[in-house]
Design a protein around this motif. Structure first.
Motif, PDB file in Angstrom:
ATOM      1  N   ALA A   1      -7.064  42.409  29.692  1.00 44.76           N
ATOM      2  CA  ALA A   1      -5.859  41.633  29.355  1.00 44.76           C
ATOM      3  C   ALA A   1      -5.238  42.129  28.052  1.00 44.76           C
ATOM      4  CB  ALA A   1      -6.204  40.146  29.251  1.00 44.76           C
ATOM      5  N   LYS A   2      -6.084  42.382  27.062  1.00 50.56           N
ATOM      6  CA  LYS A   2      -5.581  42.858  25.766  1.00 50.56           C
ATOM      7  C   LYS A   2      -4.901  44.221  25.922  1.00 50.56           C
ATOM      8  CE  LYS A   2      -8.114  42.009  22.217  1.00 50.56           C
ATOM      9  NZ  LYS A   2      -9.189  42.025  21.201  1.00 50.56           N
ATOM     10  N   LYS A   3      -5.487  45.092  26.757  1.00 50.42           N
ATOM     11  CA  LYS A   3      -4.917  46.426  27.009  1.00 50.42           C
ATOM     12  C   LYS A   3      -3.486  46.315  27.540  1.00 50.42           C
ATOM     13  CE  LYS A   3      -5.580  50.208  30.288  1.00 50.42           C
ATOM     14  NZ  LYS A   3      -6.426  50.680  31.383  1.00 50.42           N
ATOM     15  N   HIS A   4      -3.203  45.245  28.263  1.00 49.18           N
ATOM     16  CA  HIS A   4      -1.879  45.040  28.856  1.00 49.18           C
ATOM     17  C   HIS A   4      -1.058  44.004  28.087  1.00 49.18           C
ATOM     18  CE1 HIS A   4      -4.271  46.874  32.045  1.00 49.18           C
ATOM     19  NE2 HIS A   4      -3.137  47.462  32.357  1.00 49.18           N
ATOM     20  N   ASN A   5      -1.469  43.752  26.833  1.00 55.48           N
ATOM     21  CA  ASN A   5      -0.761  42.795  25.975  1.00 55.48           C
ATOM     22  C   ASN A   5      -0.647  41.422  26.646  1.00 55.48           C
ATOM     23  OD1 ASN A   5       0.383  42.200  23.494  1.00 55.48           O
ATOM     24  ND2 ASN A   5       2.457  42.634  24.208  1.00 55.48           N
ATOM     25  N   TYR A   6      -1.672  41.060  27.407  1.00 55.50           N
ATOM     26  CA  TYR A   6      -1.760  39.769  28.104  1.00 55.50           C
ATOM     27  C   TYR A   6      -0.575  39.522  29.046  1.00 55.50           C
ATOM     28  CZ  TYR A   6      -5.585  39.081  24.883  1.00 55.50           C
ATOM     29  OH  TYR A   6      -6.761  39.244  24.180  1.00 55.50           O
ATOM     30  N   SER A   7       0.036  40.611  29.532  1.00 52.91           N
ATOM     31  CA  SER A   7       1.158  40.508  30.476  1.00 52.91           C
ATOM     32  C   SER A   7       0.610  40.515  31.901  1.00 52.91           C
ATOM     33  CB  SER A   7       2.117  41.682  30.296  1.00 52.91           C
ATOM     34  OG  SER A   7       3.003  41.771  31.400  1.00 52.91           O
ATOM     35  N   ILE A   8       0.793  39.412  32.607  1.00 52.08           N
ATOM     36  CA  ILE A   8       0.285  39.327  33.977  1.00 52.08           C
ATOM     37  C   ILE A   8       0.960  40.368  34.867  1.00 52.08           C
ATOM     38  CG2 ILE A   8       1.886  37.528  34.740  1.00 52.08           C
ATOM     39  CD1 ILE A   8      -1.800  37.739  35.725  1.00 52.08           C
ATOM     40  N   ARG A   9       2.237  40.649  34.610  1.00 53.04           N
ATOM     41  CA  ARG A   9       2.946  41.662  35.411  1.00 53.04           C
ATOM     42  C   ARG A   9       2.323  43.042  35.226  1.00 53.04           C
ATOM     43  NH1 ARG A   9       8.378  39.780  37.036  1.00 53.04           N
ATOM     44  NH2 ARG A   9       8.601  37.691  36.161  1.00 53.04           N
ATOM     45  N   ALA A  10       2.001  43.398  33.993  1.00 56.37           N
ATOM     46  CA  ALA A  10       1.383  44.699  33.722  1.00 56.37           C
ATOM     47  C   ALA A  10      -0.011  44.778  34.334  1.00 56.37           C
ATOM     48  CB  ALA A  10       1.322  44.943  32.219  1.00 56.37           C
ATOM     49  N   MET A  11      -0.765  43.694  34.260  1.00 56.87           N
ATOM     50  CA  MET A  11      -2.110  43.692  34.833  1.00 56.87           C
ATOM     51  C   MET A  11      -2.049  43.838  36.348  1.00 56.87           C
ATOM     52  SD  MET A  11      -4.282  40.971  32.545  1.00 56.87           S
ATOM     53  CE  MET A  11      -3.024  39.732  32.245  1.00 56.87           C
ATOM     54  N   VAL A  12      -1.146  43.108  36.992  1.00 57.04           N
ATOM     55  CA  VAL A  12      -1.008  43.184  38.447  1.00 57.04           C
ATOM     56  C   VAL A  12      -0.553  44.573  38.871  1.00 57.04           C
ATOM     57  CG1 VAL A  12       0.323  42.332  40.426  1.00 57.04           C
ATOM     58  CG2 VAL A  12      -0.674  40.719  38.799  1.00 57.04           C
ATOM     59  N   ALA A  13       0.372  45.174  38.113  1.00 53.75           N
ATOM     60  CA  ALA A  13       0.842  46.521  38.439  1.00 53.75           C
ATOM     61  C   ALA A  13      -0.312  47.517  38.406  1.00 53.75           C
ATOM     62  CB  ALA A  13       1.948  46.945  37.469  1.00 53.75           C
ATOM     63  N   GLU A  14      -1.173  47.427  37.388  1.00 56.47           N
ATOM     64  CA  GLU A  14      -2.313  48.352  37.317  1.00 56.47           C
ATOM     65  C   GLU A  14      -3.294  48.091  38.448  1.00 56.47           C
ATOM     66  OE1 GLU A  14      -6.002  49.764  34.550  1.00 56.47           O
ATOM     67  OE2 GLU A  14      -4.121  49.262  33.564  1.00 56.47           O
ATOM     68  N   LEU A  15      -3.542  46.820  38.757  1.00 58.87           N
ATOM     69  CA  LEU A  15      -4.469  46.504  39.846  1.00 58.87           C
ATOM     70  C   LEU A  15      -3.936  46.995  41.186  1.00 58.87           C
ATOM     71  CD1 LEU A  15      -5.591  42.956  38.731  1.00 58.87           C
ATOM     72  CD2 LEU A  15      -6.981  45.040  38.737  1.00 58.87           C
ATOM     73  N   LYS A  16      -2.637  46.899  41.407  1.00 61.59           N
ATOM     74  CA  LYS A  16      -2.041  47.403  42.658  1.00 61.59           C
ATOM     75  C   LYS A  16      -2.178  48.921  42.740  1.00 61.59           C
ATOM     76  CE  LYS A  16       1.235  43.774  43.749  1.00 61.59           C
ATOM     77  NZ  LYS A  16       2.639  43.415  43.969  1.00 61.59           N
ATOM     78  N   GLN A  17      -1.963  49.601  41.617  1.00 63.20           N
ATOM     79  CA  GLN A  17      -2.124  51.055  41.592  1.00 63.20           C
ATOM     80  C   GLN A  17      -3.578  51.425  41.868  1.00 63.20           C
ATOM     81  OE1 GLN A  17      -0.890  52.960  37.979  1.00 63.20           O
ATOM     82  NE2 GLN A  17      -1.639  54.956  38.614  1.00 63.20           N
ATOM     83  N   TRP A  18      -4.493  50.701  41.254  1.00 64.01           N
ATOM     84  CA  TRP A  18      -5.920  50.940  41.459  1.00 64.01           C
ATOM     85  C   TRP A  18      -6.286  50.744  42.931  1.00 64.01           C
ATOM     86  CZ3 TRP A  18     -10.390  47.209  40.848  1.00 64.01           C
ATOM     87  CH2 TRP A  18     -11.596  47.884  40.711  1.00 64.01           C
ATOM     88  N   GLU A  19      -5.697  49.718  43.559  1.00 60.26           N
ATOM     89  CA  GLU A  19      -5.945  49.453  44.977  1.00 60.26           C
ATOM     90  C   GLU A  19      -5.449  50.618  45.829  1.00 60.26           C
ATOM     91  OE1 GLU A  19      -5.204  45.807  48.097  1.00 60.26           O
ATOM     92  OE2 GLU A  19      -3.622  46.252  46.646  1.00 60.26           O
ATOM     93  N   GLN A  20      -4.255  51.135  45.517  1.00 63.70           N
ATOM     94  CA  GLN A  20      -3.700  52.253  46.280  1.00 63.70           C
ATOM     95  C   GLN A  20      -4.549  53.510  46.162  1.00 63.70           C
ATOM     96  OE1 GLN A  20       0.284  52.580  44.744  1.00 63.70           O
ATOM     97  NE2 GLN A  20       1.083  50.991  46.105  1.00 63.70           N
ATOM     98  N   GLU A  21      -5.248  53.652  45.032  1.00 56.92           N
ATOM     99  CA  GLU A  21      -6.103  54.816  44.808  1.00 56.92           C
ATOM    100  C   GLU A  21      -7.483  54.644  45.448  1.00 56.92           C
ATOM    101  OE1 GLU A  21      -6.112  55.086  40.570  1.00 56.92           O
ATOM    102  OE2 GLU A  21      -4.054  55.847  40.499  1.00 56.92           O
ATOM    103  N   GLY A  22      -7.719  53.513  46.086  1.00 54.20           N
ATOM    104  CA  GLY A  22      -8.991  53.284  46.756  1.00 54.20           C
ATOM    105  C   GLY A  22     -10.072  52.737  45.855  1.00 54.20           C
ATOM    106  N   PHE A  23      -9.692  52.062  44.780  1.00 54.50           N
ATOM    107  CA  PHE A  23     -10.620  51.428  43.836  1.00 54.50           C
ATOM    108  C   PHE A  23     -11.643  52.406  43.247  1.00 54.50           C
ATOM    109  CE2 PHE A  23      -9.445  47.960  46.809  1.00 54.50           C
ATOM    110  CZ  PHE A  23      -8.795  47.142  45.921  1.00 54.50           C
TER     111      PHE A  23
END
Length: 72
Positions: A18-40
């Protein structure tokens, strides 16, 4: 009160993420979606970061044994 080390580590990692993304839920979700697309893909821990990787079967904890069995 008893503290579970796994719960403590999970909470610490959650806060770091959360701190890495400045506690921005949008930034966290964007990274998690990218991670999902890469196959975790998971980062590999070195033996220095994971001292339990060096222990023998007789003195390892159950968690360390499960980690090794899962290939981590």
């Amino acid at each position: 009160m008893w503290n579970d080390p796994i719960v403590e580590e999970t909470r610490r990692l959650r806060d770091e993420f959360a701190k890495k993304h400045n506690y921005s839920i949008r930034a966290m979700v964007a990274e998690l979606k990218q991670w999902e697309q890469e196959g975790f893909p998971l980062p590999r821990r070195t033996d220095q970061e994971n001292p339990s990787a060096q222990c023998s079967d007789s003195d390892c904890t159950a968690a360390a044994q499960r980690s090794r069995a899962a290939g981590q």
